[in-house]
Design a protein around this motif. Structure first.
Motif, PDB file in Angstrom:
ATOM      1  N   PRO A  41      11.835  -0.813   2.470  1.00  0.00           N
ATOM      2  CA  PRO A  41      13.292   0.301   2.577  1.00  0.00           C
ATOM      3  C   PRO A  41      14.740   0.080   2.491  1.00  0.00           C
ATOM      4  N   GLY A  42      14.734   0.911   1.566  1.00  0.00           N
ATOM      5  CA  GLY A  42      16.151   1.477   0.901  1.00  0.00           C
ATOM      6  C   GLY A  42      15.652   1.031  -0.335  1.00  0.00           C
ATOM      7  N   LYS A  43      14.678   0.531  -1.163  1.00  0.00           N
ATOM      8  CA  LYS A  43      14.725   0.772  -1.735  1.00  0.00           C
ATOM      9  C   LYS A  43      14.001   2.112  -3.121  1.00  0.00           C
ATOM     10  N   GLU A  44      13.500   2.103  -4.021  1.00  0.00           N
ATOM     11  CA  GLU A  44      13.319   2.434  -4.840  1.00  0.00           C
ATOM     12  C   GLU A  44      11.451   2.590  -4.819  1.00  0.00           C
ATOM     13  N   ARG A  45      10.084   3.072  -4.716  1.00  0.00           N
ATOM     14  CA  ARG A  45       9.069   3.155  -5.372  1.00  0.00           C
ATOM     15  C   ARG A  45       8.638   2.390  -6.710  1.00  0.00           C
ATOM     16  N   GLU A  46       8.318   0.817  -6.370  1.00  0.00           N
ATOM     17  CA  GLU A  46       7.982   0.012  -8.193  1.00  0.00           C
ATOM     18  C   GLU A  46       6.337  -0.056  -8.397  1.00  0.00           C
ATOM     19  N   THR A  91       8.296  -8.236   1.047  1.00  0.00           N
ATOM     20  CA  THR A  91       8.202  -7.065   2.240  1.00  0.00           C
ATOM     21  C   THR A  91       8.536  -5.360   2.223  1.00  0.00           C
ATOM     22  N   ALA A  92       7.332  -5.569   2.304  1.00  0.00           N
ATOM     23  CA  ALA A  92       7.385  -3.484   1.633  1.00  0.00           C
ATOM     24  C   ALA A  92       5.896  -2.837   2.431  1.00  0.00           C
ATOM     25  N   MET A  93       5.739  -0.998   1.979  1.00  0.00           N
ATOM     26  CA  MET A  93       4.329  -0.790   1.938  1.00  0.00           C
ATOM     27  C   MET A  93       3.884  -1.056   0.874  1.00  0.00           C
ATOM     28  N   TYR A  94       2.662  -0.883   0.942  1.00  0.00           N
ATOM     29  CA  TYR A  94       2.045  -0.998  -0.238  1.00  0.00           C
ATOM     30  C   TYR A  94       1.105   0.478  -0.511  1.00  0.00           C
ATOM     31  N   TYR A  95       0.992   0.333  -1.396  1.00  0.00           N
ATOM     32  CA  TYR A  95       0.006   1.901  -2.273  1.00  0.00           C
ATOM     33  C   TYR A  95      -0.905   1.898  -3.070  1.00  0.00           C
ATOM     34  N   ARG A 109       4.475   3.308 -13.061  1.00  0.00           N
ATOM     35  CA  ARG A 109       5.292   4.592 -13.250  1.00  0.00           C
ATOM     36  C   ARG A 109       4.708   5.511 -12.473  1.00  0.00           C
ATOM     37  N   SER A 110       4.962   5.881 -10.767  1.00  0.00           N
ATOM     38  CA  SER A 110       4.633   6.630  -9.957  1.00  0.00           C
ATOM     39  C   SER A 110       4.045   7.825 -10.119  1.00  0.00           C
ATOM     40  N   ASP A 111       4.136   8.244 -11.125  1.00  0.00           N
ATOM     41  CA  ASP A 111       4.112   9.399 -11.692  1.00  0.00           C
ATOM     42  C   ASP A 111       3.196  10.160 -12.075  1.00  0.00           C
TER      43      ASP A 111
END
Length: 126
Positions: A41-46, A91-95, A109-111
């Protein structure tokens, strides 16, 4: 149609372990890189970890180096992320992501990834 479905998330106490799995279907480019990302929450995707199926090379974010391990099971068509020594910062949502870049310099890099799972929540409590 490519689908990536994550499983294995949940809540765990700090210092504990969890294993995430990503089951891929309709994915034919099995030689391309796959990876795990996370977003708190509140952070960029890592970018957390990437796996190159041809060479077997793995790459990790500094924040998880030595604690997390990414692996690929061709027989089960899954990509897993073993997470040990978890702390509240994890703690995060993992993809789960697939069809990444051939150049490993951009593998976190997500892109650079074409396919994504819906995400699964990991909560680490103190």
């Amino acid at each position: 149609q490519v689908q990536l479905v994550e499983s294995g998330g949940g809540s765990v106490q700090a210092g504990g372990s969890l294993k995430l799995s990503c089951t891929a279907s309709g994915y034919t480019n099995s030689s391309s890189p796959m990876a795990w990302f996370r977003q708190a929450p509140g952070k960029e995707r890592e970018g957390v970890a990437s796996f190159y199926t041809i060479s077997g090379a793995t790459y990790y974010a500094v924040s998880v180096k030595g604690r997390f391990t990414i692996s690929h099971d061709n027989a089960k068509n899954t990509v897993s992320l073993q997470m040990n020594s978890l702390n509240t910062g994890d703690t995060a949502m993992y993809y789960c992501a697939a069809a990444g870049p051939w150049d490993s310099r951009y593998s976190l890099r997500s892109d650079r990834y074409n396919y994504w799972g819906q995400g699964i929540l990991v909560t680490v409590t103190s």
